[in-house]
Design a protein around this motif. Structure first.
Motif, PDB file in Angstrom:
ATOM      1  N   PHE A  88      -7.766   3.305  -2.369  1.00 33.24           N
ATOM      2  CA  PHE A  88      -7.228   2.143  -1.664  1.00 33.24           C
ATOM      3  C   PHE A  88      -8.334   1.308  -1.022  1.00 33.24           C
ATOM      4  CE2 PHE A  88      -5.338   0.115   2.104  1.00 33.24           C
ATOM      5  CZ  PHE A  88      -4.342  -0.631   1.492  1.00 33.24           C
ATOM      6  N   HIS A  89      -9.322   1.974  -0.420  1.00 29.22           N
ATOM      7  CA  HIS A  89     -10.409   1.231   0.234  1.00 29.22           C
ATOM      8  C   HIS A  89     -11.253   0.484  -0.795  1.00 29.22           C
ATOM      9  CE1 HIS A  89      -9.384   2.698   4.156  1.00 29.22           C
ATOM     10  NE2 HIS A  89      -9.364   3.952   3.697  1.00 29.22           N
ATOM     11  N   THR A  92      -9.271  -2.550  -1.760  1.00 31.73           N
ATOM     12  CA  THR A  92      -9.363  -3.545  -0.690  1.00 31.73           C
ATOM     13  C   THR A  92     -10.713  -4.265  -0.740  1.00 31.73           C
ATOM     14  OG1 THR A  92      -7.861  -2.256   0.689  1.00 31.73           O
ATOM     15  CG2 THR A  92      -9.227  -3.888   1.810  1.00 31.73           C
ATOM     16  N   GLU A  96     -11.576  -8.235  -1.378  1.00 32.19           N
ATOM     17  CA  GLU A  96     -12.467  -9.028  -0.524  1.00 32.19           C
ATOM     18  C   GLU A  96     -13.527  -9.734  -1.366  1.00 32.19           C
ATOM     19  OE1 GLU A  96     -13.873  -6.177   2.308  1.00 32.19           O
ATOM     20  OE2 GLU A  96     -12.049  -6.300   3.513  1.00 32.19           O
ATOM     21  N   THR A 121       0.178  -5.099   0.391  1.00 33.91           N
ATOM     22  CA  THR A 121      -0.433  -4.353   1.495  1.00 33.91           C
ATOM     23  C   THR A 121      -1.909  -4.726   1.640  1.00 33.91           C
ATOM     24  OG1 THR A 121       1.103  -2.528   1.127  1.00 33.91           O
ATOM     25  CG2 THR A 121      -0.881  -2.041   2.393  1.00 33.91           C
ATOM     26  N   ILE A 122      -2.595  -4.828   0.522  1.00 34.28           N
ATOM     27  CA  ILE A 122      -4.005  -5.218   0.547  1.00 34.28           C
ATOM     28  C   ILE A 122      -4.143  -6.658   1.034  1.00 34.28           C
ATOM     29  CG2 ILE A 122      -6.029  -5.651  -0.900  1.00 34.28           C
ATOM     30  CD1 ILE A 122      -5.100  -3.192  -2.577  1.00 34.28           C
ATOM     31  N   MET A 124      -2.332  -8.199   3.164  1.00 35.15           N
ATOM     32  CA  MET A 124      -2.176  -8.230   4.625  1.00 35.15           C
ATOM     33  C   MET A 124      -3.451  -7.765   5.337  1.00 35.15           C
ATOM     34  SD  MET A 124       1.737  -7.043   5.381  1.00 35.15           S
ATOM     35  CE  MET A 124       1.613  -5.486   4.551  1.00 35.15           C
ATOM     36  N   ARG A 125      -4.171  -6.890   4.717  1.00 31.37           N
ATOM     37  CA  ARG A 125      -5.397  -6.385   5.338  1.00 31.37           C
ATOM     38  C   ARG A 125      -6.426  -7.475   5.355  1.00 31.37           C
ATOM     39  NH1 ARG A 125      -7.529  -0.785   4.069  1.00 31.37           N
ATOM     40  NH2 ARG A 125      -7.734  -0.721   6.291  1.00 31.37           N
TER      41      ARG A 125
END
Length: 125
Positions: A88-89, A92, A96, A121-122, A124-125
């Motif tokens: 997940f990281h 993300t 970016e 979800t990503i 929103m981050r």
């Protein structure tokens, strides 16, 4: 106007992600489209399950004068890396990097991030 232009995105750890930038070159709005969970390509397709959701969204945005960027996840389509080793990281961080690439391609545009499933979800981050 809706024709995809191949784009290379360099992720933070040096992995090259393949993407497609669509829409007008001087759009006032740019949208980063993030796919859902699974080994999805830039169109939100995976083997045996061609959905085409991201491509359809990108084409409609282009018809309305909005540019968009979508990309193949790591280890999928034209992107480097290994999908199963991506967490997940990493996803993300890849988003970016794609956001930065879209900002560079459209420096004066307002940028929006959208996604479905884990892509939301990503976003929103």
């Amino acid at each position: 106007m809706g024709v995809d232009r191949d784009t290379k995105i360099i992720a933070a750890d040096g992995v090259t992600l393949a993407g497609a930038l669509a829409g007008p070159d001087r759009a006032e709005i740019g949208v980063l489209i993030l796919s859902g969970s699974g080994p999805l390509d830039r169109n939100s397709d995976m083997p045996g399950q061609p959905l085409g959701v991201s491509r359809a969204l990108s084409e409609e945005l282009a018809r309305r004068g909005v540019a968009s960027l979508r990309f193949d996840k790591r280890g999928v389509g034209g992107s480097e890396g290994t999908y199963l080793a991506t967490g997940f990281h990493d996803e993300t961080a890849d988003a970016e990097a794609a956001l930065a690439a879209l900002g560079s391609a459209l420096p004066s545009a307002r940028i929006v991030v959208t996604g479905h499933s884990v892509g939301a979800t990503i976003a929103m981050r």
